[in-house]
Design a protein around this motif. Structure first.
Motif, PDB file in Angstrom:
ATOM      1  N   TRP A   1       0.833  -1.204   0.000  1.00 52.27           N
ATOM      2  CA  TRP A   1       0.000   0.000   0.000  1.00 52.27           C
ATOM      3  C   TRP A   1       0.870   1.257   0.000  1.00 52.27           C
ATOM      4  CZ3 TRP A   1      -5.028   1.746  -0.053  1.00 52.27           C
ATOM      5  CH2 TRP A   1      -5.305   2.974   0.550  1.00 52.27           C
ATOM      6  N   GLU A   2       1.864   1.288   0.874  1.00 51.54           N
ATOM      7  CA  GLU A   2       2.722   2.479   1.001  1.00 51.54           C
ATOM      8  C   GLU A   2       3.512   2.730  -0.277  1.00 51.54           C
ATOM      9  OE1 GLU A   2       4.975   1.632   4.484  1.00 51.54           O
ATOM     10  OE2 GLU A   2       3.364   2.214   5.874  1.00 51.54           O
ATOM     11  N   VAL A   3       3.970   1.627  -0.923  1.00 45.90           N
ATOM     12  CA  VAL A   3       4.728   1.771  -2.180  1.00 45.90           C
ATOM     13  C   VAL A   3       3.842   2.370  -3.262  1.00 45.90           C
ATOM     14  CG1 VAL A   3       5.760   0.448  -4.073  1.00 45.90           C
ATOM     15  CG2 VAL A   3       6.452  -0.011  -1.723  1.00 45.90           C
ATOM     16  N   VAL A   4       2.611   1.857  -3.395  1.00 47.95           N
ATOM     17  CA  VAL A   4       1.703   2.346  -4.443  1.00 47.95           C
ATOM     18  C   VAL A   4       1.259   3.776  -4.152  1.00 47.95           C
ATOM     19  CG1 VAL A   4      -0.536   1.986  -5.555  1.00 47.95           C
ATOM     20  CG2 VAL A   4       0.938   0.029  -5.072  1.00 47.95           C
ATOM     21  N   VAL A   5       0.975   4.089  -2.871  1.00 46.25           N
ATOM     22  CA  VAL A   5       0.580   5.458  -2.508  1.00 46.25           C
ATOM     23  C   VAL A   5       1.679   6.437  -2.881  1.00 46.25           C
ATOM     24  CG1 VAL A   5       0.151   7.006  -0.552  1.00 46.25           C
ATOM     25  CG2 VAL A   5      -1.048   4.816  -0.704  1.00 46.25           C
ATOM     26  N   GLN A   6       2.920   6.035  -2.635  1.00 50.27           N
ATOM     27  CA  GLN A   6       4.055   6.913  -2.962  1.00 50.27           C
ATOM     28  C   GLN A   6       4.164   7.114  -4.476  1.00 50.27           C
ATOM     29  OE1 GLN A   6       7.786   5.583  -1.307  1.00 50.27           O
ATOM     30  NE2 GLN A   6       8.250   7.645  -0.562  1.00 50.27           N
ATOM     31  N   ILE A   7       3.911   6.047  -5.247  1.00 49.75           N
ATOM     32  CA  ILE A   7       3.957   6.173  -6.713  1.00 49.75           C
ATOM     33  C   ILE A   7       2.874   7.130  -7.208  1.00 49.75           C
ATOM     34  CG2 ILE A   7       3.563   4.906  -8.881  1.00 49.75           C
ATOM     35  CD1 ILE A   7       4.838   2.448  -7.514  1.00 49.75           C
ATOM     36  N   CYS A   8       1.718   7.109  -6.549  1.00 47.96           N
ATOM     37  CA  CYS A   8       0.583   7.946  -6.962  1.00 47.96           C
ATOM     38  C   CYS A   8       0.595   9.324  -6.306  1.00 47.96           C
ATOM     39  CB  CYS A   8      -0.736   7.262  -6.640  1.00 47.96           C
ATOM     40  SG  CYS A   8      -0.985   5.749  -7.587  1.00 47.96           S
ATOM     41  N   SER A   9       1.641   9.616  -5.543  1.00 46.33           N
ATOM     42  CA  SER A   9       1.734  10.931  -4.900  1.00 46.33           C
ATOM     43  C   SER A   9       2.375  11.931  -5.841  1.00 46.33           C
ATOM     44  CB  SER A   9       2.553  10.842  -3.612  1.00 46.33           C
ATOM     45  OG  SER A   9       1.893  10.023  -2.670  1.00 46.33           O
ATOM     46  N   VAL A  10       2.066  13.191  -5.624  1.00 46.79           N
ATOM     47  CA  VAL A  10       2.639  14.250  -6.462  1.00 46.79           C
ATOM     48  C   VAL A  10       3.545  15.114  -5.604  1.00 46.79           C
ATOM     49  CG1 VAL A  10       0.805  14.361  -8.161  1.00 46.79           C
ATOM     50  CG2 VAL A  10       0.573  15.649  -6.057  1.00 46.79           C
ATOM     51  N   SER A  11       4.594  15.602  -6.219  1.00 45.81           N
ATOM     52  CA  SER A  11       5.512  16.493  -5.498  1.00 45.81           C
ATOM     53  C   SER A  11       5.003  17.917  -5.666  1.00 45.81           C
ATOM     54  CB  SER A  11       6.928  16.363  -6.050  1.00 45.81           C
ATOM     55  OG  SER A  11       6.930  16.620  -7.436  1.00 45.81           O
ATOM     56  N   ASN A  12       4.853  18.624  -4.557  1.00 40.68           N
ATOM     57  CA  ASN A  12       4.353  19.996  -4.575  1.00 40.68           C
ATOM     58  C   ASN A  12       5.524  20.984  -4.545  1.00 40.68           C
ATOM     59  OD1 ASN A  12       1.806  18.953  -4.464  1.00 40.68           O
ATOM     60  ND2 ASN A  12       1.675  19.064  -2.232  1.00 40.68           N
ATOM     61  N   GLN A  13       5.473  21.975  -5.387  1.00 38.68           N
ATOM     62  CA  GLN A  13       6.497  23.022  -5.393  1.00 38.68           C
ATOM     63  C   GLN A  13       5.816  24.386  -5.365  1.00 38.68           C
ATOM     64  OE1 GLN A  13       9.203  22.663  -8.627  1.00 38.68           O
ATOM     65  NE2 GLN A  13       9.918  20.631  -8.049  1.00 38.68           N
ATOM     66  N   HIS A  14       6.423  25.326  -4.682  1.00 44.06           N
ATOM     67  CA  HIS A  14       5.868  26.679  -4.603  1.00 44.06           C
ATOM     68  C   HIS A  14       6.619  27.584  -5.560  1.00 44.06           C
ATOM     69  CE1 HIS A  14       3.367  25.825  -1.086  1.00 44.06           C
ATOM     70  NE2 HIS A  14       4.374  25.030  -0.700  1.00 44.06           N
ATOM     71  N   LYS A  15       5.853  28.408  -6.262  1.00 45.03           N
ATOM     72  CA  LYS A  15       6.458  29.315  -7.233  1.00 45.03           C
ATOM     73  C   LYS A  15       5.856  30.702  -7.026  1.00 45.03           C
ATOM     74  CE  LYS A  15       7.075  30.080 -12.165  1.00 45.03           C
ATOM     75  NZ  LYS A  15       6.726  29.647 -13.526  1.00 45.03           N
ATOM     76  N   ARG A  16       6.728  31.703  -6.972  1.00 42.67           N
ATOM     77  CA  ARG A  16       6.249  33.071  -6.795  1.00 42.67           C
ATOM     78  C   ARG A  16       5.969  33.686  -8.153  1.00 42.67           C
ATOM     79  NH1 ARG A  16       6.328  36.220  -2.478  1.00 42.67           N
ATOM     80  NH2 ARG A  16       7.730  34.809  -1.382  1.00 42.67           N
ATOM     81  N   GLY A  17       4.766  34.210  -8.349  1.00 38.16           N
ATOM     82  CA  GLY A  17       4.360  34.801  -9.616  1.00 38.16           C
ATOM     83  C   GLY A  17       4.817  36.245  -9.746  1.00 38.16           C
ATOM     84  N   ASN A  18       4.482  36.869 -10.869  1.00 39.87           N
ATOM     85  CA  ASN A  18       4.859  38.267 -11.127  1.00 39.87           C
ATOM     86  C   ASN A  18       4.204  39.234 -10.150  1.00 39.87           C
ATOM     87  OD1 ASN A  18       6.422  37.478 -13.288  1.00 39.87           O
ATOM     88  ND2 ASN A  18       4.701  37.619 -14.739  1.00 39.87           N
ATOM     89  N   ASP A  19       3.016  38.832  -9.630  1.00 37.36           N
ATOM     90  CA  ASP A  19       2.306  39.714  -8.700  1.00 37.36           C
ATOM     91  C   ASP A  19       2.744  39.512  -7.260  1.00 37.36           C
ATOM     92  OD1 ASP A  19       1.374  37.211  -8.363  1.00 37.36           O
ATOM     93  OD2 ASP A  19      -0.768  37.692  -8.569  1.00 37.36           O
ATOM     94  N   GLY A  20       3.736  38.643  -7.052  1.00 35.69           N
ATOM     95  CA  GLY A  20       4.263  38.432  -5.707  1.00 35.69           C
ATOM     96  C   GLY A  20       3.587  37.309  -4.949  1.00 35.69           C
ATOM     97  N   ARG A  21       2.472  36.764  -5.519  1.00 36.59           N
ATOM     98  CA  ARG A  21       1.765  35.673  -4.830  1.00 36.59           C
ATOM     99  C   ARG A  21       2.479  34.336  -5.035  1.00 36.59           C
ATOM    100  NH1 ARG A  21      -4.607  36.875  -6.230  1.00 36.59           N
ATOM    101  NH2 ARG A  21      -4.719  38.945  -5.266  1.00 36.59           N
ATOM    102  N   VAL A  22       2.291  33.474  -4.065  1.00 36.53           N
ATOM    103  CA  VAL A  22       2.910  32.155  -4.147  1.00 36.53           C
ATOM    104  C   VAL A  22       1.839  31.158  -4.619  1.00 36.53           C
ATOM    105  CG1 VAL A  22       4.027  30.290  -2.888  1.00 36.53           C
ATOM    106  CG2 VAL A  22       4.569  32.673  -2.349  1.00 36.53           C
ATOM    107  N   SER A  23       2.132  30.437  -5.699  1.00 40.83           N
ATOM    108  CA  SER A  23       1.185  29.442  -6.204  1.00 40.83           C
ATOM    109  C   SER A  23       1.772  28.043  -6.036  1.00 40.83           C
ATOM    110  CB  SER A  23       0.867  29.696  -7.680  1.00 40.83           C
ATOM    111  OG  SER A  23       2.046  29.615  -8.438  1.00 40.83           O
ATOM    112  N   LEU A  24       0.862  27.044  -5.961  1.00 37.81           N
ATOM    113  CA  LEU A  24       1.270  25.649  -5.759  1.00 37.81           C
ATOM    114  C   LEU A  24       1.280  24.911  -7.095  1.00 37.81           C
ATOM    115  CD1 LEU A  24       1.902  23.518  -3.531  1.00 37.81           C
ATOM    116  CD2 LEU A  24      -0.508  22.924  -3.597  1.00 37.81           C
TER     117      LEU A  24
END
Length: 952
Positions: free
Chosen positions: A675-698
């Protein structure tokens, strides 16, 4: 037990056996009680078959059926020796009139049938007694036919008289025959009354009599053309009656295809003053052209039909045969017409994928410019390039190409190859290939008619020879021929790298680097090409040639490279896996122990610096799982291999989980690991990026590298599995993962779903959209492996239910029940039709506005849901069969509510249907529980079968 029709033969043969007196003289069969009983039994069997002449004629000989119908006339009190034409049918009792009709219908049907050609049965070894019996039966049949033909005019008059009868008739049943046998005094009583026997409606009688009269008139039309008008009238009257009442009834069935053929033939054969009706069909147009000698119009009709394809192949061939016969009788002008019709037929055959007729080949032995021009005109007129499918274009292109290859005169080849149709159908490389093929056979081309030197007579240059050899190299799959060609090429030039001449030759990069490092150019080319061709043959499942190419490559590299030798052994292992899985493995035959040992050896191999393809490890693990080598995968696989190879790790976890099913809760540690192996395969990596307006998007990355492999790789691996338990395990895991989602409205059910954890610490990290897609793909794949697995069918149904596709959901819920109950002839297991499944079926029916079905399904629940049932029955806008479903209701409370509801609405007819359903004795509340359960089970079965027919 013998079939019913054979019983008639046995009874009549016994009853008609001659007796021998004391002086050894042969006497007619005696009229004693035994023989009368046997004859009565024969009549009862015919009555059981409802006197269906189609059935009786197929299985009984003419003498036996003649004897049977004479017995029917006798028992129906038709005086022997009386001419039927002299009897007034309207004054006779219904059963007597029907007996006369049956006999005369059979008489003309037998006459018509005798006019058809009969295929001679190939005789076996001669046996005197058998031959004698056959000869006697043949002579007897001929004598009966002679009498029937003499009486044909009388039989026709009898049937014509029957058409004027406008009343229902009755035919004897087993009951009326019993009454006749018991008491002769009853003859003038019930057995001859208007209500005794099986009722045959007046329209049914007219329909069958019209059809039989039409057949006899059509047969007589061969000697008297005017009779065809009568046949036409009768057949069209038959069509009208069928359109009104349907083609099948209790008493007869009419072959509608045969009737349509008769009608079509009558239209052609009967002349009409109305030209528009005469030219209504291609058949009548062709008949008119053949009659009047307008052969150019005939060719035009055939050419136009090449687009519509309405004329059958047999009809086209029969017209051509008739034209050939006329041409052979001295009409030389028809030779050209024969050729043109033959060309039209041939092009039609090409487009429909049939073999080209030998007549076309004979007519084209001596082609001419005019013949080629007409052929190209027909080809162009027979295909609409804008709307034609790729398959049609391919067939036409192949035909023109083969035509070119079969011609010796280059002038005619040029006429075809330069035509607009040819240029549009064949690509540039195909045309070049055709020229190469023509050049190869150039010594055989007859150039004696050409005064100037042909282009093909010019000696080929070295570059032309190289091109020809390269072309052969591309096409060849014979390793020794490939080696010979390469030696020749390297002898002609040392500047070329011949492994590059085809972009179809692909070798994985891990191998390419090693192969291209070989110093000798000839060896390098040979190894690369042998491997590339072998891999291509593997891909197209040509395993025989793949094995030959790999074996030759292995023999070559063994001499100088241990590394490449191991590579080839690995590829040959993969090839052997493919070969077994596509051959003996399909029928369930276990692989040989040697192959299993080689697969294990590959996984445990520790040779350094060997280039490895990931697909081989993937196929090896899938192979072991498919053949239940769980013990090895769980206990014997080396630990370093599990840590380094993701497929081995996944295979080990799957094998261990399957091995423990079903098991106690404490033994589910491996299930948690999987279960843990498959859950990890189906997980997504989240990254934060700051836009031109200064807001942080996921930002979410769909294909995450957090797991041991990508989700697409996992899905690809699962689609190599065939073992049901392994597929069920991984499927239930993904279903559970799908159900864990917080915003899920409708759970999906699956087998063994309880072994998986019920929560995930970090829900936001799981890509549930990808999980839902994966579940759909896995169920679709699983059902290709076994379309009758009811648990997988329930999952598919739940998916459709969750996505609001209610009709499709019902289809799969019903299919799941059908496959595990012999199409509902047995009880559906309660673990298949759980309360949750029944409730979902109820909701599907409700949302499809099938409210009566909802009420019936409410009875299937462990506790009948009266509230939902009553609410559904109150709906007046129902899209199902409503009151015709009442016979499937066994709950008396629901039936009583229906009675009250219809009474309240003033629906008297429907109320009566509900009252009739309640009044059935098997639903009486005083009955034993077993009787009530049996009644419920019988209604469940009939209802579910009716639903299946509706949704399948």
């Amino acid at each position: 037990d013998p079939p019913p029709v054979q019983l008639i033969v046995q009874f009549l043969e016994q009853a008609s056996k001659p007796s021998v007196n004391e002086q050894n003289q042969v006497q007619p069969p005696p009229d004693n009680k035994r023989n009368r009983i046997l004859k009565l039994l024969a009549l009862k069997v015919a009555a059981h078959l409802k006197w269906d002449l189609d059935v009786l004629e197929k299985s009984l000989s003419v003498p036996v059926l003649n004897m049977l119908l004479n017995e029917l006339l006798c028992i129906s009190k038709v005086p022997p020796g009386t001419k039927h034409v002299d009897v007034d049918l309207s004054s006779l009792p219904p059963t007597t009139a029907m007996a006369i009709l049956l006999y005369n219908r059979w008489a003309i049907r037998t006459i018509v049938q005798s006019s058809f050609p009969v295929k001679q049965v190939k005789p076996g070894p001669p046996q005197l007694n058998v031959m004698s019996q056959i000869q006697q039966e043949k002579e007897l049949t001929e004598n009966i036919l002679k009498v029937l033909k003499e009486q044909a005019a009388d039989s026709i008059l009898v049937l014509e008289g029957a058409l004027k009868l406008n009343k229902d008739l009755y035919v004897h049943t087993i009951r009326t025959l019993d009454l006749l046998a018991m008491e002769p005094g009853m003859v003038n009583g019930e057995t001859e009354s208007s209500t005794a026997g099986l009722k045959i409606s007046a329209e049914e009688i007219q329909c069958q009599v019209c059809y039989d009269l039409g057949a006899i008139y059509f047969q007589q039309g061969s000697t008297n053309a005017a009779v065809h008008e009568k046949a036409k009238e009768k057949f069209f009257r038959t069509k009208e009656l069928i359109a009104k009442n349907g083609s099948s009834s209790l008493h007869f069935t009419i072959d509608e295809e045969r009737l349509a053929g008769y009608c079509q033939a009558c239209e052609v054969l009967t002349s009409s003053s109305d030209d528009a009706s005469q030219q209504a069909t291609p058949y009548s147009q062709i008949h008119s052209c053949m009659k009047s000698g307008k052969y150019q119009d005939l060719v035009k009709i055939f050419l136009e039909d090449n687009l519509t394809l309405s004329l059958p192949e047999q009809f086209r061939q029969s017209v051509l045969r008739e034209l050939f016969q006329k041409a052979q009788q001295g009409n030389d002008a028809l030779d050209e017409v024969c050729f043109k019709v033959c060309v039209c037929n041939t092009v039609c055959d090409v487009l429909q994928g049939r073999i080209i007729d030998i007549q076309f080949c004979q007519l084209f032995l001596k082609p001419s410019k005019e013949k080629i021009d007409f052929l190209l005109e027909v080809c162009s007129g027979s295909i609409n390039l804008e709307n034609a499918s790729e398959e049609l274009k391919r067939k036409m292109a192949a035909f023109l190409k083969n035509l070119c290859l079969g011609m010796e005169d280059l002038q005619f080849v040029f006429m075809i190859s330069s035509h607009e149709l040819f240029i549009k159908l064949l690509k540039d490389d195909e045309r070049k290939l055709l020229i190469e093929q023509m050049r190869k056979r150039s010594p055989r081309i007859n150039l004696c008619t050409k005064p100037v030197t042909s282009f093909y007579d010019i000696p080929a240059s070295a570059s032309v020879n190289i091109g020809q050899l390269e072309h052969q190299l591309i096409l060849s799959v014979d390793p020794w021929r490939i080696r010979q060609i390469l030696i020749e090429l390297h002898g002609m030039t040392s500047e070329r790298q011949f492994w590059t001449i085809s972009n179809k030759w692909e070798v994985p990069n891990v191998y390419g680097n090693v192969i291209l490092g070989i110093k000798d150019s000839l060896t390098r080319d040979l190894v690369y090409i042998l491997m590339a061709k072998g891999l291509h043959c593997c891909a197209i499942k040509d395993f025989v040639h793949a094995k030959q190419l790999f074996a030759a490559c292995l023999e070559l590299v063994t001499e100088f490279s241990p590394k490449l030798r191991q590579v080839m052994l690995n590829e040959m292992l993969l090839l052997d896996i493919y070969t077994h899985e596509a051959g003996a493995g399909v029928s369930g035959e276990r692989p040989p122990s040697d192959l299993i040992s080689r697969v294990r050896g590959y996984l445990e191999m520790r040779v350094p610096d060997i280039p490895l393809r990931q697909v081989i490890a993937e196929e090896c693990v899938a192979f072991l799982l498919n053949w239940c080598e769980n013990e090895y995968l769980t206990m014997q696989v080396p630990l370093p291999l599990v840590q380094t190879n993701p497929y081995v790790k996944l295979g080990q976890l799957l094998a261990a989980t399957c091995k423990e099913l079903p098991g106690p809760k404490e033994s589910r540690r491996t299930a948690k690991d999987l279960w843990e192996v498959v859950v990890q395969i189906c997980s997504v990596s989240n990254q934060h990026k700051r836009g031109n307006d200064g807001r942080v998007s996921l930002i979410k990355h769909r294909e995450s590298t957090l797991g041991i492999m990508y989700r697409s790789e996992l899905l690809s691996f699962i689609k190599k599995l065939r073992e049901p338990l392994v597929l069920t395990t991984i499927l239930s895991l993904f279903v559970k993962l799908h159900n864990v989602r917080e915003d899920i409205v409708n759970d999906i059910a699956a087998e063994h779903i309880s072994i998986w954890p019920s929560s995930i610490p970090n829900l936001q990290s799981v890509d549930f959209e990808a999980v839902a897609i994966t579940v759909k793909e896995l169920v679709s794949y699983a059902l290709t492996i076994n379309a009758n697995n009811h648990f997988w069918l329930i999952i598919q149904a739940d998916i459709y239910f969750a996505t609001n596709q209610y009709s499709a959901a019902l289809h799969y819920y019903l299919q799941a029940g059908a496959v595990c109950s012999d199409f509902f002839n047995k009880m559906v297991p309660p673990d298949v039709y759980t309360d949750q499944v029944i409730k979902r079926m109820i909701k599907c029916c409700s949302l499809l506005n099938c409210h009566t079905q909802v009420a019936i399904l409410c009875q299937f629940l462990r506790e009948v849901d009266y509230k939902t049932a009553f609410k559904a029955l109150q709906e007046q806008n129902s899209h199902d069969a409503m009151d015709s479903y009442y016979e499937y209701i066994w709950d008396v409370t629901i039936l009583e509510y229906l009675t009250y509801l219809h009474h309240k609405r003033g629906e008297t007819d429907k109320r009566q249907i509900a009252i009739k359903a309640i009044g059935q004795t098997e639903l009486n509340a005083s009955n034993p529980e077993e009787v009530l359960q049996l009644a419920a089970q019988r209604r469940k079965k009939k209802f579910l079968q009716a639903m299946a027919k509706l949704y399948f």
